[in-house]
Design an enzyme around this catalytic site. Structure first.
Site, short mmCIF file in Angstrom:
data_model
loop_
_atom_site.label_atom_id
_atom_site.label_comp_id
_atom_site.label_asym_id
_atom_site.label_seq_id
_atom_site.Cartn_x
_atom_site.Cartn_y
_atom_site.Cartn_z
N GLY A 69 -44.11 28.13 97.16
CA GLY A 69 -44.99 29.12 96.55
C GLY A 69 -46.46 28.74 96.69
N GLN A 178 -41.78 33.65 89.84
CA GLN A 178 -40.93 33.65 88.64
C GLN A 178 -40.08 34.91 88.52
OE1 GLN A 178 -40.40 31.13 86.54
NE2 GLN A 178 -41.97 29.74 87.30
N CYS A 319 -46.68 21.67 85.55
CA CYS A 319 -47.92 21.21 86.20
C CYS A 319 -48.92 20.67 85.19
CB CYS A 319 -48.60 22.34 86.96
SG CYS A 319 -47.57 23.13 88.16
C1 LIG Z 1 -45.84 31.47 89.20
C2 LIG Z 1 -45.78 30.33 90.15
N1 LIG Z 1 -46.43 30.41 91.32
C3 LIG Z 1 -46.40 29.43 92.22
C4 LIG Z 1 -45.70 28.27 91.99
C5 LIG Z 1 -45.70 27.19 93.03
O1 LIG Z 1 -44.47 27.19 93.73
P1 LIG Z 1 -44.01 25.89 94.54
O2 LIG Z 1 -43.58 24.88 93.53
O3 LIG Z 1 -42.86 26.40 95.38
O4 LIG Z 1 -45.15 25.45 95.36
C6 LIG Z 1 -45.00 28.12 90.79
C7 LIG Z 1 -44.30 26.86 90.48
O5 LIG Z 1 -44.36 26.35 89.40
C8 LIG Z 1 -45.03 29.18 89.85
O6 LIG Z 1 -44.38 29.10 88.69
#
Ligand SMILES: Cc1ncc(COP(=O)(O)O)c(C=O)c1O
Length: 381
Positions: A69, A178, A319
Site C-alpha cells: 500500500g 482497509q 505505525c
Molecule cells: C489505510 C492504509 N493505507 C496504507 C497502508 C500501507 O500499506 P502497506 O503496509 O502495504 O505498505 C496501510 C497499512 O497500515 C493502511 O492501513
C-alpha cells in the site's frame, strides 16, 4: 494467542501460501525473459493482473503491482502530481490519511505544490461542502481514503466524487487498503484510482497494487527496466502477484460484515456508560475496527494488560504505536487531552472466533475494574 490487530496485518491464508510456494517453484523464471519459461511466468503474471482488475470491477483497468500500500500510495500521489503538473499544482487530501499519503503530500508541498488538507468532524468524516469550497480549476488530484485505519470512518466517496467531477478535471484517488474485501470498492464508478495491499486481507506482506482507469495512469516514480508496463520498474514478483490475486478472490467471496457488527456491538456494550471510556469509532464506521480511548492511562498500559491475557490489540495504529505520540488522526478528531494518550484499536479478521470475542469481552471487563481501582475518584466522575 488471540489476535485482534488485523488492521495492522493478518495471518496469511494457507491457500495463499500454497499459491506463492507453487508459483515460486514452478514459475521462477524472469517474466521479461524471452525463453519459454519466461513466457510462462509472464502468462501467470498477466493472468494475476487480469484477475485483480476483474475483481476490482473493471477488467479494462490498469493494475500495477507494487510492494504494498505504501508504494502504491506514493506512486499515485507523486506520480499523478508529476504527470499533471502542466494542468495545475493544487492537490487536496484529508487530515487523517495514512502516513504514506500524508508524507507524500508534504513532500510535494516542499517541492512547490499547493496542498490543502480537508478537516474532519469528531467522527473523522470529511464534509463534501468543504471540498466544494476548496476545489479549483487547477486542482489536479484529490486523495481521500475509503476506510480510516485508526478509527474505521467510512468517507462519503460518492458525494465527494460528484463535487470533484462538477468542478474540476482532477484525478480522484482513494486508499482502499482497509476496505478491500470489506466494502464494495468505489472503483471505477466514483474514483479513478485505488490502492490495495495484500497483507490486510490474509495475503502476503510486500505485495499490493495501484489500480487505475485505463489511460489515467500516473507517471512512474522509479526508473529502471520499464517493467509493469513502464509504471513500476524492477523484476516482477510473479509468485507475489499470483498469491495477491488469490487473497483478493478469497476475501471478496467472504461476508463477515454481520458477524463483525455483532462483535463490535458486544464490545461497545461492555464499555457503555463508563465515564472513563470514549468510543472513538463512529457507529456508522467499518465494523471490523473499534477504537476506544481510556481516561488517565496510556494505550501502552492497555496493550500490555491484554497481552498478559494473551490477547494482541494495538494502540491507535501500529505505525504510531512505537512513536509514543498522539497520532495525527486522534488529534484531528479532537480527542480531549486526558483521553488522547489512552487509545486502543481492536480490529477483527476472518480467523477470529466467537470464543476469541468472549475472551476479549471478559478481559475488557477485568481491565475496566483494574483501571477503576487504580484511578482516583475524581477521574471517574
Ligand atoms: C489505510 C492504509 N493505507 C496504507 C497502508 C500501507 O500499506 P502497506 O503496509 O502495504 O505498505 C496501510 C497499512 O497500515 C493502511 O492501513
Amino acid at each position: 494467542m488471540i489476535y485482534f490487530d488485523n488492521s495492522a496485518t493478518t495471518i496469511p491464508e494457507q491457500e495463499v501460501l500454497q499459491t506463492f510456494t507453487q508459483a515460486s517453484l514452478m514459475y521462477y523464471a524472469n517474466p521479461a525473459s524471452l525463453h519459454q519459461a519466461g513466457n510462462k511466468a509472464d502468462q501467470l503474471l498477466e493472468s494475476a493482473r487480469k484477475q485483480v482488475a476483474t475483481l476490482c470491477s473493471d477488467p479494462e483497468s490498469t493494475v500495477t503491482f507494487t510492494s504494498g500500500g505504501t508504494e502504491a500510495n506514493n506512486l499515485s500521489i507523486i506520480g499523478y502530481a508529476n504527470s499533471l503538473k502542466h494542468r495545475g499544482n493544487h492537490i487536496i487530501t484529508t487530515e487523517i490519511e495514512h502516513d504514506s499519503i500524508r508524507n507524500a503530500c508534504l513532500y510535494l508541498r516542499e517541492d512547490g505544490f499547493e496542498v490543502d488538507f480537508l478537516t474532519v468532524n469528531e467522527n473523522g468524516k470529511v464534509d463534501p461542502e468543504e471540498l466544494r469550497k476548496l476545489i479549483r480549476k487547477d486542482t489536479i488530484l484529490v486523495s481521500i481514503m475509503h476506510i480510516n485505519n485508526e478509527i474505521g470512518t467510512i468517507q462519503p466517496i460518492e458525494a465527494c466524487s460528484r463535487v470533484i467531477r462538477e468542478f474540476s478535471r482532477a484525478i480522484f484517488h482513494s486508499d482502499c487498503v482497509q476496505s478491500l474485501g470489506k466494502l464494495e470498492l468505489p472503483f471505477p464508478k466514483w474514483v479513478d484510482a485505488v490502492t490495495c495491499s495484500a497483507h490486510k486481507i490474509h495475503g502476503l506482506k510486500g505485495t499490493g497494487c495501484l489500480v487505475t482507469k485505463k489511460f489515467k495512469e500516473p507517471q512512474a516514480i522509479s526508473y529502471g527496466g520499464g517493467q509493469e508496463h513502464g509504471y513500476r520498474s524492477g523484476t516482477a514478483n510473479v509468485a507475489g502477484a499470483a498469491a495477491f490475486a488469490k487473497a483478493v478472490r478469497i476475501s471478496m467471496a467472504e461476508n463477515s460484515t454481520s458477524t463483525y457488527e455483532r462483535w463490535n456491538k458486544e464490545l461497545r456494550d461492555c464499555v457503555k456508560g463508563e465515564k472513563l471510556v470514549r468510543v472513538l469509532s463512529p457507529e456508522t464506521g467499518a465494523p471490523h475496527i473499534l477504537t476506544l480511548a481510556f481516561k488517565g492511562i496510556t494505550g501502552e498500559v492497555a496493550v500490555n494488560f491484554f497481552q498478559k491475557h494473551d490477547i494482541m490489540i494495538s494502540t491507535s495504529s501500529a505505525c504510531s504505536s512505537k512513536a509514543n505520540k498522539v497520532s495525527h488522526v486522534i488529534q484531528a478528531i479532537h480527542v480531549p487531552d486526558d483521553f488522547s494518550k489512552g487509545v486502543i484499536r481492536i480490529s477483527f479478521g476472518r480467523m477470529n472466533t466467537e470464543q476469541d470475542i468472549q475472551m476479549l469481552s471478559q478481559t475488557m471487563n477485568e481491565f475496566l475494574k483494574t483501571i477503576k481501582k487504580g484511578l482516583k475518584q475524581h477521574d471517574l466522575e
